[in-house]
Design a protein around this motif. Structure first.
Motif, mmCIF file in Angstrom:
data_model
loop_
_atom_site.group_PDB
_atom_site.id
_atom_site.type_symbol
_atom_site.label_atom_id
_atom_site.label_comp_id
_atom_site.label_asym_id
_atom_site.label_seq_id
_atom_site.Cartn_x
_atom_site.Cartn_y
_atom_site.Cartn_z
ATOM 1 N N GLN A 191 0.802 -1.214 0.000
ATOM 2 C CA GLN A 191 0.000 0.000 0.000
ATOM 3 C C GLN A 191 0.840 1.273 0.000
ATOM 4 O O GLN A 191 0.364 2.338 -0.385
ATOM 5 N N ALA A 192 2.095 1.163 0.416
ATOM 6 C CA ALA A 192 2.913 2.376 0.516
ATOM 7 C C ALA A 192 4.264 2.250 -0.177
ATOM 8 O O ALA A 192 5.048 3.193 -0.182
ATOM 9 N N GLY A 193 4.533 1.099 -0.774
ATOM 10 C CA GLY A 193 5.813 0.918 -1.468
ATOM 11 C C GLY A 193 7.007 0.981 -0.531
ATOM 12 O O GLY A 193 8.090 1.418 -0.921
ATOM 13 N N VAL A 194 6.810 0.525 0.711
ATOM 14 C CA VAL A 194 7.876 0.611 1.712
ATOM 15 C C VAL A 194 8.208 -0.802 2.209
ATOM 16 O O VAL A 194 7.342 -1.503 2.727
ATOM 17 N N SER A 195 9.476 -1.209 2.028
ATOM 18 C CA SER A 195 9.909 -2.531 2.502
ATOM 19 C C SER A 195 10.731 -2.394 3.768
ATOM 20 O O SER A 195 11.690 -1.622 3.819
ATOM 21 N N VAL A 196 10.336 -3.155 4.793
ATOM 22 C CA VAL A 196 11.112 -3.212 6.042
ATOM 23 C C VAL A 196 11.265 -4.684 6.413
ATOM 24 O O VAL A 196 10.585 -5.544 5.850
ATOM 25 N N THR A 197 12.144 -4.967 7.350
ATOM 26 C CA THR A 197 12.376 -6.361 7.753
ATOM 27 C C THR A 197 11.669 -6.622 9.094
ATOM 28 O O THR A 197 11.861 -5.858 10.036
ATOM 29 N N PRO A 198 10.826 -7.665 9.174
ATOM 30 C CA PRO A 198 10.071 -7.921 10.403
ATOM 31 C C PRO A 198 10.985 -8.251 11.584
ATOM 32 O O PRO A 198 11.996 -8.943 11.426
ATOM 33 N N GLU A 242 1.498 6.848 8.795
ATOM 34 C CA GLU A 242 0.089 7.004 8.417
ATOM 35 C C GLU A 242 -0.609 5.632 8.392
ATOM 36 O O GLU A 242 -1.725 5.474 8.903
ATOM 37 N N LEU A 243 0.067 4.633 7.867
ATOM 38 C CA LEU A 243 -0.556 3.294 7.833
ATOM 39 C C LEU A 243 -0.660 2.702 9.241
ATOM 40 O O LEU A 243 -1.634 2.005 9.549
ATOM 41 N N ALA A 244 0.318 2.975 10.083
ATOM 42 C CA ALA A 244 0.242 2.492 11.464
ATOM 43 C C ALA A 244 -0.992 3.091 12.137
ATOM 44 O O ALA A 244 -1.663 2.441 12.945
#
Lengths: 401, 401
Positions: free
Chosen positions: A355-362, A394-396
């Motif tokens: 939804q935001a084009g943002v990749s993070v590592t869990p 914003e998504l959080a």
């Protein structure tokens, strides 16, 4: 352990860079897509922070040198090791044996693999910090070692990294033969204090434990942070392997270079194993080592200044959004805690990408206790990173409980 | 098995390229040193046979591409795999699945390591050809598999490689789950006949054995030699992993590139493991794959012609000196048998290096039954190689029994 079991524990679905292979169907998105430049925080952006000046030219010089550079000893070209040994001795404050105490590897990952393979076998107890770089745990599991976890209270007092030294001694008392950890800590950016390193050295010494310390990011240190090299802190030279590499900090990851130095007995094993794992670090790439610790005057200081500016901007945003993070003293990782969400953290990570084009590592990659955190490598374009973090916040909010 | 034991079995003292680390004291030399250009037959000379035209430019293009080329999926960049899959399907005569059935690795050694790790664990029985590439045996030992040897009568009728198919079936009947072999055979240059490959496929199929076939030299084939690709010979696609690489034949060893293709289930394991072994083949190096199977018109034919001329000259010398060798049908290895000597073969190898500047690999590396042979990689300067072999023959005479 059967091969099926062994490989099913080696999950890489959430490993950085593997998101391409993930399924995204079945996600219930709330509201519109958030537009913006996609940012992949799972690793640094070598287009935003470009490789050390002269790196490519050194490689080209290696190719021109031909056979002598293509085929080196398995542990790497002797002349390159001699040059590096001096630089690393100066940087770490303890002598480095170029002939018998050093091996060049395909990336620091290669060094870590060989070091764990050289020290851990079936049933051996190994102390592992939580949270810490996910490969530490996976490597010990692959060689069927038994993990004794040691907690890092990285959100506590910032003068220490926060290692639970009592728990470490317990692990040693219970028979841990090896300790593997990263300093600065990956994913939190915590740097171990002189007192912590001193005590790790003293405990390792008194229990006869071998320590593998991954110092990949130890050059990228922010203003006001001291750094103590374990190998110069009173530990026996035969009990420690230090791993570094011209990789993230110098944006040289594309050349895949690493180095391990320390106990000759272990380096010898590592070379024997490298002979059947990959033979050697790519011959021509080895030539790029000549630029390491020989960067142009002021180049590293400027790189640190730029990273510190990004760090501070992102930290301010996370802080305002109620997402606490350790202030990284070194390296380019940030490890904020997510607020309470109505979706599972793993699902949030997938939503974030879609939804935001943002990749993070869990956070689950680093410790079973950090499922509600995510890791960001902030070695990125400054504006794009800032905007991506705003989308994340914003998504959080949208998915908040 | 203890680590001490495990690593003591992983000897590399006689491994190609490691001679620098050997002691030469205590040798009793007979007569004068034989002068001449030193020749290291332990590997090919990339100064005599230079890399594929355009290889360096492709690498440079990869560096210019930046982040997208530096950080690829662990199994390698998708676009490069797609391109390669077509070329390899055409070369081998059976389809290649670019998405799920292929992994790019640091050299073919990297591919071999991952393939054995993905299929062999403690106590598994593995069929190994004797003689064959030494790493096959060492890898099985490292993973604590049990070796069932299968003999290759490579000096017999030259229409076949000479595999003892009864012994192979016995090994399968005794429970071997995996067969590892190289074709052309390293060190002898024997190419398996269509009948032999057909029977290996049929036996593997009927006993459910996984076959790892190392086809590193399968492009460098001499006039008159046919070649059958195992993967196109009726074996189930889920039972075979083929390994190749743009390395020796193309003189691209300095870039460290390999590829494994075949059973998706095994490729998936190999990728999981690569994530903790070395992450990926060096990102920029991967770009060099674009030159592979796309060499300039006539380039490979000329390279083969030049190698064949060296092969024939060396064979004639060995033949005249009473040192029998298989006529290699492919690749650049020659494996002559030494005459009766008054010194042990291992000592002769050290004498050869010290007294004549000639490095060869002892036959014990390839099989316990070939102690009286030595391996030469004849991808060398033609004149220098010829003169080096003449010095070798002269020393064989001096030390002859």
């Amino acid at each position: 352990m059967s091969l099926l079991e062994k490989f099913s524990r080696l999950g890489t679905d959430n490993a950085p860079g593997q998101e391409l292979r993930q399924k995204t169907d079945g996600l219930q998105l709330r509201g519109d897509v958030l537009p913006g430049t996609p940012v992949d925080f799972s690793h640094g952006d070598v287009d935003a922070f470009t490789p050390t000046p002269g790196a490519f030219e050194s490689f080209a010089e290696g190719v021109r040198k031909g056979g002598a550079q293509a085929y080196t000893e398995y542990r790497g070209a002797a002349a390159i090791r001699a040059d590096l040994a001096e630089k690393l001795a100066q940087f770490t404050g303890a002598p480095v044996d170029a002939t018998d105490g050093m091996i060049l590897t395909p990336g620091t990952q290669g060094a870590l693999f060989l070091a764990v393979a050289a020290t851990v076998s079936r049933g051996d107890k190994v102390a592992i910090v939580q949270p810490d770089y996910f490969a530490n745990r996976k490597l010990v599991e692959f060689f069927e070692g038994e993990i004794l976890p040691v907690q890092l209270d990285y959100l506590g007092a910032q003068a220490e990294a926060g290692l639970d030294l009592n728990q470490l001694e317990d692990a040693f008392r219970q028979g841990a033969r090896v300790l593997v950890f990263s300093n600065p800590n990956n994913p939190t950016g915590a740097v171990y204090s002189a007192a912590e390193i001193g005590q790790i050295a003293a405990l390792a010494q008194s229990y006869g434990v071998t320590v593998i310390v991954d110092q990949l990011y130890s050059r990228l240190r922010y203003s006001g942070s001291d750094y103590t090299h374990l190998r110069a802190a009173g530990i026996g030279a035969e009990n420690v392997i230090t791993i570094m590499g011209p990789s993230k900090t110098e944006s040289l990851s594309g050349y895949r270079l690493g180095v391990a130095f320390g106990a000759p007995k272990l380096i010898e094993r590592m070379e024997k194993l490298q002979a059947i794992v990959s033979l050697r670090a790519a011959g021509y790439s080895q030539a790029v080592f000549s630029t390491w610790f020989s960067e142009p005057e002021g180049w590293m200081a400027e790189r640190i200044r730029l990273h510190q500016a990004i760090r501070d901007d992102l930290l301010a945003r996370f802080d305002a959004a109620g997402m606490p993070a350790r202030v990284p003293q070194a390296g380019s990782y940030l490890f904020p805690r997510l607020p309470k969400l109505e979706v599972a953290p793993g699902e949030f990570v997938r939503i974030l990408r879609q939804q935001a084009g943002v990749s993070v590592t869990p956070g689950t990659e680093f410790s079973p206790h950090t499922a509600h955190s995510v890791r960001l490598n902030f070695s990125q374009d400054h504006r794009a990173a800032l905007h991506a973090v705003e989308r994340m916040i914003e998504l959080a909010r949208r998915y908040g409980a």
